[in-house]
Motif scaffolding. Structure first.
Motif, PDB file in Angstrom:
ATOM      1  N   VAL A  40      40.107  39.331  33.424  1.00  0.00           N
ATOM      2  CA  VAL A  40      39.330  38.138  34.195  1.00  0.00           C
ATOM      3  C   VAL A  40      39.920  36.826  33.045  1.00  0.00           C
ATOM      4  N   ASP A  66      43.659  37.948  36.353  1.00  0.00           N
ATOM      5  CA  ASP A  66      43.283  37.845  36.948  1.00  0.00           C
ATOM      6  C   ASP A  66      43.320  35.760  36.722  1.00  0.00           C
ATOM      7  N   ALA A  68      42.133  33.687  39.036  1.00  0.00           N
ATOM      8  CA  ALA A  68      41.746  32.507  40.095  1.00  0.00           C
ATOM      9  C   ALA A  68      41.259  32.147  39.866  1.00  0.00           C
ATOM     10  N   GLN A  69      40.265  31.940  38.600  1.00  0.00           N
ATOM     11  CA  GLN A  69      39.129  30.615  37.740  1.00  0.00           C
ATOM     12  C   GLN A  69      40.612  29.767  37.208  1.00  0.00           C
ATOM     13  N   SER A  90      44.127  32.135  42.553  1.00  0.00           N
ATOM     14  CA  SER A  90      43.449  31.767  43.464  1.00  0.00           C
ATOM     15  C   SER A  90      42.871  30.740  44.427  1.00  0.00           C
ATOM     16  N   HIS A  92      40.740  29.938  46.739  1.00  0.00           N
ATOM     17  CA  HIS A  92      39.587  29.859  47.581  1.00  0.00           C
ATOM     18  C   HIS A  92      38.649  28.465  47.419  1.00  0.00           C
ATOM     19  N   LYS A  95      37.047  26.874  44.071  1.00  0.00           N
ATOM     20  CA  LYS A  95      38.007  26.850  43.046  1.00  0.00           C
ATOM     21  C   LYS A  95      38.900  25.567  43.605  1.00  0.00           C
ATOM     22  N   GLU A 101      41.337  29.641  52.241  1.00  0.00           N
ATOM     23  CA  GLU A 101      41.973  30.820  51.093  1.00  0.00           C
ATOM     24  C   GLU A 101      42.538  31.347  50.976  1.00  0.00           C
ATOM     25  N   GLY A 102      43.091  32.146  50.268  1.00  0.00           N
ATOM     26  CA  GLY A 102      44.841  32.738  50.126  1.00  0.00           C
ATOM     27  C   GLY A 102      45.215  32.042  48.437  1.00  0.00           C
ATOM     28  N   TYR A 234      27.640  37.368  37.194  1.00  0.00           N
ATOM     29  CA  TYR A 234      27.664  38.184  38.659  1.00  0.00           C
ATOM     30  C   TYR A 234      27.106  39.408  38.699  1.00  0.00           C
TER      31      TYR A 234
HETATM   32  C1  PLP Z   1      37.518  33.101  43.185  1.00  0.00           C
HETATM   33  C2  PLP Z   1      38.043  34.832  42.350  1.00  0.00           C
HETATM   34  C3  PLP Z   1      38.844  36.167  42.873  1.00  0.00           C
HETATM   35  C4  PLP Z   1      39.133  36.152  44.742  1.00  0.00           C
HETATM   36  O1  PLP Z   1      39.913  35.121  44.620  1.00  0.00           O
HETATM   37  P1  PLP Z   1      40.495  34.985  46.237  1.00  0.00           P
HETATM   38  O2  PLP Z   1      41.067  33.933  46.463  1.00  0.00           O
HETATM   39  O3  PLP Z   1      39.233  34.950  47.192  1.00  0.00           O
HETATM   40  O4  PLP Z   1      40.807  36.862  46.170  1.00  0.00           O
HETATM   41  C5  PLP Z   1      38.564  36.599  42.528  1.00  0.00           C
HETATM   42  N1  PLP Z   1      38.879  37.106  40.670  1.00  0.00           N
HETATM   43  C6  PLP Z   1      37.836  36.307  40.128  1.00  0.00           C
HETATM   44  C7  PLP Z   1      37.561  35.897  38.798  1.00  0.00           C
HETATM   45  C8  PLP Z   1      37.837  34.778  40.857  1.00  0.00           C
HETATM   46  O5  PLP Z   1      36.794  33.957  40.387  1.00  0.00           O
END
Ligand code: PLP
Length: 294
Positions: A40, A66, A68-69, A90, A92, A95, A101-102, A234
């Motif tokens: 991550v 991951d 996402a960020q 992500s 979301h 972000k 979403e998505g 978190y």
């Molecule tokens: C936001 C986030 C997610 C989830 O992303 P979604 O688009 O909501 O599925 C997963 N991992 C991390 C580290 C995030 O910050």
């Protein structure tokens, strides 16, 4: 996602500096049941991907980032999300670039690409049909409906076209906090985010580490009383209700547990003004300088 597919997530502790997975601890967590490593990239700062990909190669594992960020952040000049076999972005609402979403899946090997397209298209080869590669489409695999809507995509595209200016706006806000809070770090009151030289951050968020949980909670409550919303980040997964059910236990990941109790995210968003940031710094100064006011 891991649990949904019937697999068991095994958590590995994080590094003290970047708060990313500690690549030196990965190997000892690997068993014959391990299939993949999921680094991550916290706060848009890259994990130590060279070491992680090497461990994965030795043990014949997939690397799923991951990211996402991590949209528009880099590790040794390469985009986060493109370093492993798969990478997930992500969009979301929390972000840097948002569609409500998505997200997006980055795929680094041709064999996975074809199947991903089918999974996304409800288990059909409609993608091939649209490209004229087959004369009709049909059901070929399991699948779901993971397609973004067009209007939402247009909303996102406009942001991606401004990716540099959005990132620059965030850089300015990030540097403002970083410069103005330097003094508190020098005095040992806080620790600022660490971005290794070989990583380019996308300024996803701005956090500080306090020396202990009491001070963090105290500062958060103090800021709240002055109309400033700051947040923790978190609750560790391994000791969460679901994590415990999957075999996690308290005390297992000491760095994660310590950091989770001491981390505070300061207000940080594209539209934040210097005036607003100034107010945050001012209140923090009051908190540290005049304990009687707290
Ligand atoms: C936001 C986030 C997610 C989830 O992303 P979604 O688009 O909501 O599925 C997963 N991992 C991390 C580290 C995030 O910050």
């Amino acid at each position: 996602a891991v649990v949904l597919r019937g697999a068991k997530p095994v958590f590995v502790d994080v590094r003290e500096d970047t708060l990313n997975i500690d690549e030196r601890l990965i190997e000892s967590a690997i068993t014959s049941a391990t299939r993949a490593i999921f680094p991550v990239h916290y706060a848009g700062v890259g994990c130590e991907m060279d070491s992680i990909c090497k461990v994965a190669e030795v043990h014949d594992l997939k690397v799923v980032e991951d990211a996402a960020q991590g949209v528009n952040a880099f590790y040794r000049g390469r985009a986060l999300g493109t370093l492993g076999h798969l990478g997930a972005y992500s969009f979301h609402v929390t972000k840097n670039f948002i569609a409500g979403e998505g997200g997006a899946l980055c795929i680094n090997s041709a064999d996975l690409l074809e199947r991903a397209e089918v999974l996304r298209e409800k288990g059909t080869n409609r993608g091939k049909f649209i490209r004229g590669e087959v004369d009709k489409y049909t059901w070929v695999d399991v699948g779901s409906s993971s397609l973004p809507a067009e209007i939402v995509s247009a909303f996102l595209l406009a942001q991606l076209e401004s990716i540099d200016s959005i990132t620059e706006t965030r850089r300015r806000a990030y540097d403002f906090y970083n410069d103005r809070l330097q003094l508190f770090e020098t005095e040992g009151l806080i620790r600022l985010p660490v971005v290794p030289e070989h990583c380019t951050t996308n300024y996803h968020l701005f956090y500080i580490l306090l020396n202990d949980r009491n001070t963090r909670d105290g500062l958060q409550a103090f800021l709240k009383r002055h109309g400033i919303h700051s947040t923790f980040h978190y609750i560790p997964l391994h000791s969460s209700p679901m994590g415990l059910r999957l075999g996690g236990r308290e005390g297992e990941l000491p760095v994660t547990e310590s950091v989770a109790g001491r981390l505070l995210r300061l207000p940080f968003f594209n539209e934040i003004t210097e005036q607003q940031q100034d107010r945050v710094v001012e209140q923090m100064t009051k908190f540290f300088r005049s304990p009687q006011a707290v």
